[in-house]
Design an enzyme around this catalytic site. Sequence first.
Site, PDB file in Angstrom:
ATOM      1  N   SER A 184      24.251   0.657  10.451  1.00  0.00           N
ATOM      2  CA  SER A 184      23.474   1.571  10.016  1.00  0.00           C
ATOM      3  C   SER A 184      23.768   3.058  10.045  1.00  0.00           C
ATOM      4  CB  SER A 184      22.322   1.693  10.735  1.00  0.00           C
ATOM      5  OG  SER A 184      21.207   2.721  10.503  1.00  0.00           O
ATOM      6  N   HIS A 185      23.395   4.011   9.084  1.00  0.00           N
ATOM      7  CA  HIS A 185      23.626   5.486   8.838  1.00  0.00           C
ATOM      8  C   HIS A 185      23.203   5.844  10.397  1.00  0.00           C
ATOM      9  CE1 HIS A 185      24.373   4.531   4.538  1.00  0.00           C
ATOM     10  NE2 HIS A 185      24.585   6.246   4.716  1.00  0.00           N
ATOM     11  N   SER A 186      22.368   5.481  10.999  1.00  0.00           N
ATOM     12  CA  SER A 186      21.825   5.833  12.451  1.00  0.00           C
ATOM     13  C   SER A 186      22.304   5.117  13.158  1.00  0.00           C
ATOM     14  CB  SER A 186      20.250   6.115  12.388  1.00  0.00           C
ATOM     15  OG  SER A 186      19.963   6.005  13.509  1.00  0.00           O
TER      16      SER A 186
END
Lengths: 133, 204
Positions: free
Chosen positions: A15-17
């Site tokens: 995930s980007h996060s």
Amino acid sequence: MSSSRPGNVGIVIVSHSPKIAEGAADMVRQMVGDAVPLAWTGGDVDGGLGTNVAGILEAIETAWSPAGVAILVDLGGAETNSEMAVEMLAEDRRSRVLVCNAPVVEGAVIAATESSGGSPLAAVKRSAEEFYA
Amino acid sequence: MSLDRLARERLVRALAGSVIEHADELTRLDQAIGDGDHGLNMKRGFEAVLATLPGLVDKSLPEMLKAIGMTLVMKVGGASGPLVGTFFMELGKALPEQPSRADLVAATEKAIDAVKARGRSEAGQKTLLDVLVPVHAVLAGGGDARTIASEAAEAADRTTPMLAIRGRASFLGERSIGHMDPGARSASLLIGAAVETLEFEVNK
């Protein structure tokens, strides 16, 4: 994070996060315990939101299984970086890693559940992707 | 064309400088239709490339391009890292050490095809391909350095009215219209820097 049960398909969450990746991994663990090799990665190389190839390669290594690895991704860059990482793997591993076209959280939980039953990589990917169907 | 060590270093510094100096502009463009990290990501990538100097320019031109590509893939992050990195890596794979103009045309085409495959995209979808493809056509048609540079800038401008179909901007649908694509802009900056540095070589 990894498991000693090598027969099941490994799951990698990208995930980007990092918080989303870690949280999704927590949900997977709750579902399937240690039955499935699991790793997550998120964030760019400076720790901001994003994804990076080195982190993805490391996660694939951590979740590696002879049965293969299914990667769940969130947005575009996560997918592009994951595909790049797969191409950079040793040739004998490349065909045993698939990026799933599925929502990252739901897909990861479904893929891990399928994997925990001993299903092969193609079935794990299909289950995750059926969430969209 | 034959690039000696000094020319290779000039090229690397020009490429990196073009992106680093325009990082804020790229970020502003990306804030309009993307996630606002393009300037920062590209700057980080090219700073990492600069950090591999002077060893980088000890390599032959093809090996140097491959090394630049690999650094960008590993450091840029976002979708741009693999896309721009793939372009440099494939260009390095396809170019001989002392390429003719025909070699450059052929290698650039291969590199563009690799970018298309990596992004599963074609020209017309408001991406860097909307700069790479028309610039390649000018290069293949015998255009001089100035014509190539101006085509790069104009091609980036032409992405403004386009509708984004690939990438984060595609989430915005019609709201992506009216903003220049940041990836197209960074591609045009890199091309502008490259042809300015290589002008005499390209015109041979």
